[in-house]
Design a protein around this motif. Structure first.
Motif, PDB file in Angstrom:
ATOM      1  N   ILE A  14       0.835  -1.204   0.000  1.00 15.16           N
ATOM      2  CA  ILE A  14       0.000   0.000   0.000  1.00 15.16           C
ATOM      3  C   ILE A  14       0.866   1.249   0.000  1.00 15.16           C
ATOM      4  N   ARG A  15       1.915   1.244   0.801  1.00  9.37           N
ATOM      5  CA  ARG A  15       2.782   2.413   0.870  1.00  9.37           C
ATOM      6  C   ARG A  15       3.440   2.712  -0.479  1.00  9.37           C
ATOM      7  N   GLU A  16       3.682   1.670  -1.254  1.00 11.68           N
ATOM      8  CA  GLU A  16       4.257   1.873  -2.585  1.00 11.68           C
ATOM      9  C   GLU A  16       3.295   2.624  -3.505  1.00 11.68           C
ATOM     10  N   ASP A  17       2.016   2.585  -3.198  1.00 14.46           N
ATOM     11  CA  ASP A  17       1.018   3.261  -4.026  1.00 14.46           C
ATOM     12  C   ASP A  17       1.000   4.766  -3.819  1.00 14.46           C
ATOM     13  N   ALA A  38      -6.264  15.798   8.946  1.00  9.67           N
ATOM     14  CA  ALA A  38      -6.336  17.094   8.264  1.00  9.67           C
ATOM     15  C   ALA A  38      -6.526  16.895   6.773  1.00  9.67           C
ATOM     16  N   THR A  39      -5.679  16.088   6.168  1.00 10.21           N
ATOM     17  CA  THR A  39      -5.864  15.665   4.779  1.00 10.21           C
ATOM     18  C   THR A  39      -5.035  14.422   4.557  1.00 10.21           C
ATOM     19  N   SER A  40      -5.545  13.515   3.760  1.00  9.71           N
ATOM     20  CA  SER A  40      -4.845  12.269   3.498  1.00  9.71           C
ATOM     21  C   SER A  40      -3.923  12.427   2.297  1.00  9.71           C
ATOM     22  N   GLN A  41      -2.981  11.516   2.187  1.00  7.01           N
ATOM     23  CA  GLN A  41      -2.151  11.463   0.983  1.00  7.01           C
ATOM     24  C   GLN A  41      -2.898  10.721  -0.133  1.00  7.01           C
ATOM     25  N   LYS A  42      -2.376  10.836  -1.371  1.00  5.87           N
ATOM     26  CA  LYS A  42      -3.099  10.347  -2.545  1.00  5.87           C
ATOM     27  C   LYS A  42      -2.315   9.233  -3.243  1.00  5.87           C
ATOM     28  N   PRO A  43      -2.987   8.148  -3.576  1.00  8.57           N
ATOM     29  CA  PRO A  43      -2.303   7.097  -4.326  1.00  8.57           C
ATOM     30  C   PRO A  43      -2.115   7.492  -5.782  1.00  8.57           C
ATOM     31  N   ALA A  44      -1.190   6.837  -6.431  1.00  7.42           N
ATOM     32  CA  ALA A  44      -0.900   7.150  -7.831  1.00  7.42           C
ATOM     33  C   ALA A  44      -2.136   6.989  -8.711  1.00  7.42           C
ATOM     34  N   SER A  45      -3.003   6.040  -8.379  1.00  5.68           N
ATOM     35  CA  SER A  45      -4.186   5.814  -9.213  1.00  5.68           C
ATOM     36  C   SER A  45      -5.114   7.024  -9.238  1.00  5.68           C
ATOM     37  N   VAL A  46      -5.211   7.740  -8.135  1.00  4.92           N
ATOM     38  CA  VAL A  46      -6.037   8.953  -8.088  1.00  4.92           C
ATOM     39  C   VAL A  46      -5.390  10.061  -8.902  1.00  4.92           C
ATOM     40  N   ILE A  47      -4.093  10.231  -8.711  1.00  7.90           N
ATOM     41  CA  ILE A  47      -3.356  11.262  -9.450  1.00  7.90           C
ATOM     42  C   ILE A  47      -3.442  10.997 -10.949  1.00  7.90           C
ATOM     43  N   ASP A 221     -28.791   2.195   6.506  1.00  7.90           N
ATOM     44  CA  ASP A 221     -28.843   1.534   7.806  1.00  7.90           C
ATOM     45  C   ASP A 221     -28.855   2.567   8.933  1.00  7.90           C
ATOM     46  N   LEU A 222     -28.053   3.617   8.786  1.00 13.42           N
ATOM     47  CA  LEU A 222     -28.057   4.680   9.787  1.00 13.42           C
ATOM     48  C   LEU A 222     -29.383   5.434   9.803  1.00 13.42           C
ATOM     49  N   ASP A 223     -30.046   5.480   8.645  1.00 17.08           N
ATOM     50  CA  ASP A 223     -31.267   6.259   8.448  1.00 17.08           C
ATOM     51  C   ASP A 223     -30.984   7.759   8.549  1.00 17.08           C
ATOM     52  N   ALA A 224     -29.783   8.178   8.154  1.00 18.75           N
ATOM     53  CA  ALA A 224     -29.427   9.603   8.164  1.00 18.75           C
ATOM     54  C   ALA A 224     -30.253  10.356   7.130  1.00 18.75           C
ATOM     55  N   ASP A 225     -30.687  11.538   7.491  1.00 16.86           N
ATOM     56  CA  ASP A 225     -31.366  12.410   6.528  1.00 16.86           C
ATOM     57  C   ASP A 225     -30.358  13.125   5.644  1.00 16.86           C
ATOM     58  N   PHE A 226     -29.248  13.543   6.255  1.00 17.00           N
ATOM     59  CA  PHE A 226     -28.131  14.145   5.534  1.00 17.00           C
ATOM     60  C   PHE A 226     -26.838  13.530   6.069  1.00 17.00           C
ATOM     61  N   TYR A 227     -25.864  13.344   5.172  1.00 16.32           N
ATOM     62  CA  TYR A 227     -24.550  12.840   5.566  1.00 16.32           C
ATOM     63  C   TYR A 227     -23.511  13.563   4.710  1.00 16.32           C
ATOM     64  N   ALA A 228     -22.540  14.211   5.340  1.00 15.27           N
ATOM     65  CA  ALA A 228     -21.575  15.055   4.632  1.00 15.27           C
ATOM     66  C   ALA A 228     -20.160  14.536   4.841  1.00 15.27           C
ATOM     67  N   PHE A 229     -19.354  14.547   3.768  1.00 20.44           N
ATOM     68  CA  PHE A 229     -17.946  14.175   3.904  1.00 20.44           C
ATOM     69  C   PHE A 229     -17.131  14.770   2.761  1.00 20.44           C
ATOM     70  N   SER A 230     -15.801  14.661   2.882  1.00 23.55           N
ATOM     71  CA  SER A 230     -14.869  15.298   1.954  1.00 23.55           C
ATOM     72  C   SER A 230     -13.996  14.270   1.250  1.00 23.55           C
ATOM     73  N   GLY A 231     -13.662  14.551  -0.014  1.00 23.27           N
ATOM     74  CA  GLY A 231     -12.787  13.674  -0.765  1.00 23.27           C
ATOM     75  C   GLY A 231     -11.359  13.676  -0.266  1.00 23.27           C
ATOM     76  N   HIS A 232     -10.859  14.830   0.165  1.00 25.55           N
ATOM     77  CA  HIS A 232      -9.424  14.931   0.464  1.00 25.55           C
ATOM     78  C   HIS A 232      -9.006  14.172   1.710  1.00 25.55           C
ATOM     79  N   LYS A 233      -9.958  13.793   2.547  1.00 27.15           N
ATOM     80  CA  LYS A 233      -9.617  12.997   3.726  1.00 27.15           C
ATOM     81  C   LYS A 233      -9.689  11.497   3.451  1.00 27.15           C
ATOM     82  N   MET A 234     -10.114  11.106   2.244  1.00 24.41           N
ATOM     83  CA  MET A 234     -10.284   9.687   1.917  1.00 24.41           C
ATOM     84  C   MET A 234      -9.479   9.331   0.673  1.00 24.41           C
ATOM     85  N   VAL A 235      -8.229   9.734   0.647  1.00 21.95           N
ATOM     86  CA  VAL A 235      -7.229   9.525  -0.404  1.00 21.95           C
ATOM     87  C   VAL A 235      -7.645  10.137  -1.742  1.00 21.95           C
TER      88      VAL A 235
END
Length: 414
Positions: A14-17, A38-47, A221-235
């Motif tokens: 994984i680290r090689e990615d 704060a922000t995750s690093q990015k694998p080569a596949s995303v770049i 399953d959570l039955d959330a009405d709204f759910y918010a998240f960011s791309g930069h924290k998930m590689v």
């Protein structure tokens, strides 16, 4: 889903990615990146996915009938489908692309809340919230005379659900809370919080910035009405976020921004809004970033969210055990079985900024300050903390390096 932890050999692969992990941040000093909250690093596949779009298919989406436009539109909308599947949304129409979690929460505040809340209505938040889930509601409260009440954080870093139940008796209209605290690491019982909110007649919004990257999320399953998240924290890349909303609620909301692509018809004195999800995506979107987010979802799904969560749990337990051996160091928040991969701490009377700066000399990247959670730090009578945060590409050896460096910091201030 397979929830067995990742093996050392798999972590090495994984680290090689991740190209940046090969970097030396000072001569002869390799990077130890412990700042993924704060922000995750990015694998080569995303770049490479973003690079391929710009090299081969760069065009605006939804509006053209030429080959490039059709290719770009297909890649962008395919990414939306991937995100919908990733969070188990019923439909891709429930996935709104925004710039980040902050914009997603503000979208709800400016559209749903302003259309549905009036003076005297109650919003329940928590003392754990990131400023992104505080300030929009404070602005609304000042504008509309809305009441804000807060679920307290206990001394051991959990939410006081008994106080929450008492607050629910006041007929709130909205409960908005973080799934995982970016400071304490606390994994809050989101499904139970949402169930209780719905029983009281309230809508529930979840800040998933620190959860969606780290373990499997099922919004149905959570039955959330709204759910918010960011791309930069998930590689994924910066500049792209997600607001999930139940289709019926989104359909009933007014648009957020006006302009191109969010309309069906425009006349000089009126317009009719587009269908979901385009109703909330005015103007040219972050196309490359959306495609990059799709590639990030592919990457995380390929590793397996269950395996990522299991590995991070093991790594966090190891980190807390090692840090507990550093005299004068205090980690805030619950035990490893109740938290994600976050360790925010104080070290004797050394200012966190000094700790962070000295760790950087050893190549260790951590965060120092209030982490956009000033009220939470006030709750624990702390001006600031140093925060180490972990992800699927971190290792026990890096945690050992952190502990060794902290011991050197202590000696400098002895």
């Amino acid at each position: 889903m397979n929830s067995t932890s990742l093996t050392p050999d798999e972590i090495t692969r994984i680290r090689e990615d991740f190209p940046i992990l090969k970097r030396e941040v000072h001569p002869g000093v390799p990077l130890v990146y412990l700042d993924s909250a704060a922000t995750s690093q990015k694998p080569a596949s995303v770049i490479e996915a973003m690079n391929a779009y710009y090299r081969h298919s760069n065009a605006n989406i939804h509006r053209g009938i030429h080959v490039l436009a059709e290719e770009a539109t297909a890649m962008y909308e395919e990414a939306r489908l991937k995100v919908a599947k990733f969070i188990h949304a019923r439909s891709e129409r429930e996935v709104i692309f925004t710039r980040n979690t902050t914009e997603s929460i503000n979208l709800v505040a400016y559209t749903w809340a302003r259309a549905n809340l009036k003076a005297g209505d109650l919003i329940i938040l928590t003392e754990m919230e990131h400023h992104s889930n505080l300030v929009p509601w404070q602005m609304l409260a000042a504008e509309r005379q809305i009441r804000l009440e807060f679920i307290p954080a206990t001394d051991d870093g959990l939410l006081d659900l008994e106080i929450y139940r008492q607050l629910l008796s006041q007929n709130p209209k909205l409960v908005s809370f973080t799934h995982v605290s970016n400071v304490l690491g606390t994994i809050n019982p989101a499904k139970e919080i949402i169930r209780l909110a719905h029983a009281a007649g309230a809508v529930a919004l979840v800040d998933g910035a620190q959860s969606a990257p780290h373990f499997a999320v099922d919004v149905q399953d959570l039955d959330a009405d709204f759910y918010a998240f960011s791309g930069h924290k998930m590689v994924g890349p910066t500049g792209i976020g997600v607001l999930y909303g139940k289709e019926a609620i989104l359909n009933a909301m007014p648009p957020f921004l006006g302009g191109g692509d969010m309309i069906k018809k425009v006349e000089l004195r009126s317009f009719s809004a587009n269908s979901l999800p385009h109703k909330f995506e005015a103007g040219t979107s972050c196309i490359a970033e959306g495609i990059g987010l799709g590639a990030a979802v592919d990457y995380l799904s390929g590793v397996g969210m269950g395996r990522i969560a299991a590995y991070e749990h093991v790594l966090t337990q190891y980190a807390l055990d090692r840090l507990s051996k550093v005299t004068g160091l205090t980690v805030i928040g619950p035990s490893a079985d109740r938290k994600g991969g976050v360790a925010a701490f104080t070290l004797a009377d050394i200012h966190p900024h000094d700790v962070s700066q000295l760790l950087d000399r050893d190549g260790i990247a951590v965060r120092a300050g209030h982490h956009c959670a000033m009220p939470l730090h006030q709750r624990y009578n702390l001006p600031a903390t140093t925060r180490a945060s972990f992800y699927l590409y971190n290792t026990r050896a890096e945690i050992d390096h952190l502990v060794q460096s902290l011991e050197r910091v202590k000696k400098l201030f002895a």
